[in-house]
Design a protein around this motif. Structure first.
Motif, PDB file in Angstrom:
ATOM      1  N   THR A 115      -4.494   6.019 -10.718  1.00 46.02           N
ATOM      2  CA  THR A 115      -4.379   4.571 -10.499  1.00 46.02           C
ATOM      3  C   THR A 115      -5.033   3.808 -11.636  1.00 46.02           C
ATOM      4  O   THR A 115      -4.553   2.754 -12.053  1.00 46.02           O
ATOM      5  CB  THR A 115      -5.005   4.150  -9.155  1.00 46.02           C
ATOM      6  OG1 THR A 115      -6.399   4.492  -9.136  1.00 46.02           O
ATOM      7  CG2 THR A 115      -4.307   4.804  -7.987  1.00 46.02           C
TER       8      THR A 115
ATOM      9  N   LYS B 270       1.639  -2.274  -5.072  1.00 45.28           N
ATOM     10  CA  LYS B 270       0.498  -3.083  -5.490  1.00 45.28           C
ATOM     11  C   LYS B 270      -0.794  -2.274  -5.472  1.00 45.28           C
ATOM     12  O   LYS B 270      -1.702  -2.532  -6.267  1.00 45.28           O
ATOM     13  CB  LYS B 270       0.344  -4.288  -4.548  1.00 45.28           C
ATOM     14  CG  LYS B 270       1.455  -5.315  -4.641  1.00 45.28           C
ATOM     15  CD  LYS B 270       1.187  -6.475  -3.693  1.00 45.28           C
ATOM     16  CE  LYS B 270       2.298  -7.521  -3.761  1.00 45.28           C
ATOM     17  NZ  LYS B 270       2.045  -8.634  -2.808  1.00 45.28           N
ATOM     18  N   SER B 271      -0.876  -1.328  -4.546  1.00 51.67           N
ATOM     19  CA  SER B 271      -2.089  -0.521  -4.450  1.00 51.67           C
ATOM     20  C   SER B 271      -1.746   0.854  -3.895  1.00 51.67           C
ATOM     21  O   SER B 271      -0.689   1.052  -3.282  1.00 51.67           O
ATOM     22  CB  SER B 271      -3.128  -1.198  -3.549  1.00 51.67           C
ATOM     23  OG  SER B 271      -2.680  -1.203  -2.199  1.00 51.67           O
TER      24      SER B 271
ATOM     25  N   PHE C 111      -4.549  -6.453 -11.467  1.00 57.29           N
ATOM     26  CA  PHE C 111      -5.554  -5.435 -11.780  1.00 57.29           C
ATOM     27  C   PHE C 111      -6.430  -5.951 -12.916  1.00 57.29           C
ATOM     28  O   PHE C 111      -5.929  -6.466 -13.918  1.00 57.29           O
ATOM     29  CB  PHE C 111      -4.845  -4.147 -12.194  1.00 57.29           C
ATOM     30  CG  PHE C 111      -5.764  -3.006 -12.557  1.00 57.29           C
ATOM     31  CD1 PHE C 111      -6.154  -2.081 -11.603  1.00 57.29           C
ATOM     32  CD2 PHE C 111      -6.215  -2.841 -13.864  1.00 57.29           C
ATOM     33  CE1 PHE C 111      -6.984  -1.026 -11.937  1.00 57.29           C
ATOM     34  CE2 PHE C 111      -7.050  -1.791 -14.211  1.00 57.29           C
ATOM     35  CZ  PHE C 111      -7.432  -0.874 -13.242  1.00 57.29           C
TER      36      PHE C 111
ATOM     37  N   ASN D 228     -10.646  -4.229  -8.211  1.00 51.07           N
ATOM     38  CA  ASN D 228      -9.633  -3.169  -8.297  1.00 51.07           C
ATOM     39  C   ASN D 228      -9.757  -2.119  -7.213  1.00 51.07           C
ATOM     40  O   ASN D 228      -8.816  -1.357  -6.980  1.00 51.07           O
ATOM     41  CB  ASN D 228      -9.741  -2.453  -9.655  1.00 51.07           C
ATOM     42  CG  ASN D 228      -9.479  -3.365 -10.825  1.00 51.07           C
ATOM     43  OD1 ASN D 228      -8.788  -4.377 -10.702  1.00 51.07           O
ATOM     44  ND2 ASN D 228     -10.034  -3.024 -11.977  1.00 51.07           N
TER      45      ASN D 228
ATOM     46  N   PHE E 196      -4.573  -7.952  -2.763  1.00 56.41           N
ATOM     47  CA  PHE E 196      -3.238  -7.415  -2.998  1.00 56.41           C
ATOM     48  C   PHE E 196      -2.401  -8.310  -3.908  1.00 56.41           C
ATOM     49  O   PHE E 196      -1.491  -7.827  -4.585  1.00 56.41           O
ATOM     50  CB  PHE E 196      -2.516  -7.207  -1.662  1.00 56.41           C
ATOM     51  CG  PHE E 196      -3.171  -6.184  -0.791  1.00 56.41           C
ATOM     52  CD1 PHE E 196      -2.961  -4.827  -1.005  1.00 56.41           C
ATOM     53  CD2 PHE E 196      -4.013  -6.559   0.233  1.00 56.41           C
ATOM     54  CE1 PHE E 196      -3.570  -3.877  -0.209  1.00 56.41           C
ATOM     55  CE2 PHE E 196      -4.632  -5.613   1.032  1.00 56.41           C
ATOM     56  CZ  PHE E 196      -4.418  -4.261   0.808  1.00 56.41           C
TER      57      PHE E 196
ATOM     58  N   THR F 125      -3.283   0.255 -11.454  1.00 52.22           N
ATOM     59  CA  THR F 125      -2.897  -0.038 -10.072  1.00 52.22           C
ATOM     60  C   THR F 125      -4.146  -0.019  -9.201  1.00 52.22           C
ATOM     61  O   THR F 125      -5.020   0.839  -9.372  1.00 52.22           O
ATOM     62  CB  THR F 125      -1.902   1.020  -9.558  1.00 52.22           C
ATOM     63  OG1 THR F 125      -0.756   1.042 -10.407  1.00 52.22           O
ATOM     64  CG2 THR F 125      -1.469   0.719  -8.133  1.00 52.22           C
ATOM     65  N   LYS F 126      -4.246  -0.940  -8.279  1.00 52.15           N
ATOM     66  CA  LYS F 126      -5.427  -1.016  -7.421  1.00 52.15           C
ATOM     67  C   LYS F 126      -5.474   0.174  -6.460  1.00 52.15           C
ATOM     68  O   LYS F 126      -4.449   0.789  -6.160  1.00 52.15           O
ATOM     69  CB  LYS F 126      -5.435  -2.332  -6.649  1.00 52.15           C
ATOM     70  CG  LYS F 126      -5.563  -3.543  -7.558  1.00 52.15           C
ATOM     71  CD  LYS F 126      -5.819  -4.813  -6.769  1.00 52.15           C
ATOM     72  CE  LYS F 126      -6.039  -5.980  -7.711  1.00 52.15           C
ATOM     73  NZ  LYS F 126      -6.530  -7.171  -7.000  1.00 52.15           N
ATOM     74  N   ILE F 127      -6.691   0.471  -5.976  1.00 46.47           N
ATOM     75  CA  ILE F 127      -6.855   1.617  -5.093  1.00 46.47           C
ATOM     76  C   ILE F 127      -7.686   1.245  -3.869  1.00 46.47           C
ATOM     77  O   ILE F 127      -8.644   0.470  -3.955  1.00 46.47           O
ATOM     78  CB  ILE F 127      -7.517   2.802  -5.845  1.00 46.47           C
ATOM     79  CG1 ILE F 127      -7.560   4.050  -4.957  1.00 46.47           C
ATOM     80  CG2 ILE F 127      -8.917   2.434  -6.343  1.00 46.47           C
ATOM     81  CD1 ILE F 127      -7.946   5.314  -5.693  1.00 46.47           C
TER      82      ILE F 127
ATOM     83  N   ILE G  29       0.851  -1.200   0.000  1.00 45.67           N
ATOM     84  CA  ILE G  29       0.000   0.000   0.000  1.00 45.67           C
ATOM     85  C   ILE G  29       0.881   1.242   0.000  1.00 45.67           C
ATOM     86  O   ILE G  29       1.843   1.342   0.772  1.00 45.67           O
ATOM     87  CB  ILE G  29      -0.926   0.033   1.239  1.00 45.67           C
ATOM     88  CG1 ILE G  29      -1.809  -1.215   1.284  1.00 45.67           C
ATOM     89  CG2 ILE G  29      -1.797   1.291   1.231  1.00 45.67           C
ATOM     90  CD1 ILE G  29      -2.654  -1.309   2.542  1.00 45.67           C
TER      91      ILE G  29
END
Length: 339
Positions: free
Chosen positions: A263, A243-244, A309, A287, A305, A268-270, A167
């Protein structure tokens, strides 16, 4: 190209160089762009006086804007494009409308209008108003809803490299963000997740002020904050390693932040505290993780995680690019009846 050869007066605050990127993109579309900061100065004192109430320095603001109008004494303007408009005065709007009565005045709000009530008082001067805030559209039916965007650079983010962080947080240390980040750090330790934060604060003076008067800053060391904002390329590089990304919107805003769309562009994950994200066409629970602002919990399936995506449709990602944003703001696909 609708903007080819057109003169655009572009007024916006300095905002982590996004104003420069918008200017560049307009120029790529063939426009001649004359950029002016909406603030006469970005000094701590000037910013403070504006926040305390621009009525107190309205004479100063009017003189500044009059100089901008005078700059165009021998030039024609095809568009007047204003973003945010925190310092825009009715005197300026009247004056520039009188000088260029046929020129469209376009306003884009990337802040809630409730924070700038003077905008509501001057709606009549604008040809078109677009906002990132759904609540504003519900209140002002003439406003157009148009979320923010991501820059082209985020499309080049590499997702096939080893991720250093689970994160990432990058942002200004405003409102309750410090307190929130402490909770997230604790959650990450509990769930064996790697967390990295970059906290930005505008000046050493403001940091000292917050240390004295804001309990959140009591245990924040000088080494934990930066007085220099990251460049856009530095932000992208941090995305590469993560990763996020976690997003914490200002509590007085309901619209989605720029970070949200970055993102998306970067695939990229959020994690976000903004529940409104579920109303948007790009929302996928694979995502996006919505977390409680008061009691954030990361006690979730590690799959969020560890999984990739989930790709979005091309028309959706294009819609939220800077090209898509400018297309909607300037209605570039709409036939030009004046030509």
């Amino acid at each position: 190209m609708k903007l080819a050869g057109k003169n655009i007066l572009f007024i916006t605050p300095k905002f982590f160089n996004y104003e420069i990127e918008i200017k560049k993109k307009l120029e790529e579309l063939g426009a001649f762009v004359f950029y002016f900061d909406e603030k006469p100065s970005n000094s701590f004192i000037t910013k403070s006086l504006i926040r305390l109430g621009k009525k107190k320095i309205e004479f100063y603001l009017n003189a500044y804007f009059q100089n901008i109008i005078n700059f165009f004494s021998d030039k024609q303007l095809d568009y007047i494009f204003i973003i945010k408009g925190e310092t825009i005065t009715s005197h300026f709007l009247k004056s520039i409308k009188n000088k260029f009565p046929q020129t469209p005045i376009i306003l884009y709000l990337w802040d809630s209008i409730k924070n700038y009530p003077h905008i509501a008082e001057n709606v009549k001067f604008f040809t078109k108003i677009s906002t990132f805030d759904l609540n504003d559209v519900e209140q002002f039916t003439d406003f157009k809803f148009r979320p923010l965007f991501y820059l082209d650079i985020f499309k080049t983010t590499q997702n096939n490299i080893d991720k250093k962080y689970d994160i990432l947080f990058i942002g200004t240390a405003h409102s309750d963000r410090i307190r929130f980040m402490k909770k997230i750090e604790s959650e990450c330790k509990t769930n064996n997740l790697k967390f990295h934060k970059v906290l930005y604060i505008q000046s050493p003076i403001l940091y000292i002020f917050r240390k004295i008067f804001d309990s959140q800053f009591k245990n924040i060391k000088r080494t934990e904050v930066s007085f220099k904002p990251l460049s856009i390329s530095e932000v992208k590089d941090f995305f590469n390693k993560s990763k996020s990304v976690i997003d914490v919107q200002h509590p007085k805003q309901s619209g989605l932040t720029m970070r949200t769309f970055e993102t998306m562009g970067a695939k990229t994950k959020i994690l976000t505290t903004n529940k409104n994200i579920s109303k948007y066409d790009f929302y996928k629970p694979e995502n996006v993780l919505i977390i409680d602002r008061e009691n954030p919990s990361l006690n979730i399936n590690k799959h969020f995680f560890d999984s990739e995506f989930q790709k979005l449709p091309d028309d959706v990602t294009k819609k939220y690019s800077i090209d898509g944003w400018l297309n909607d703001i300037f209605e570039l696909n709409k036939p030009n009846t004046n030509e």
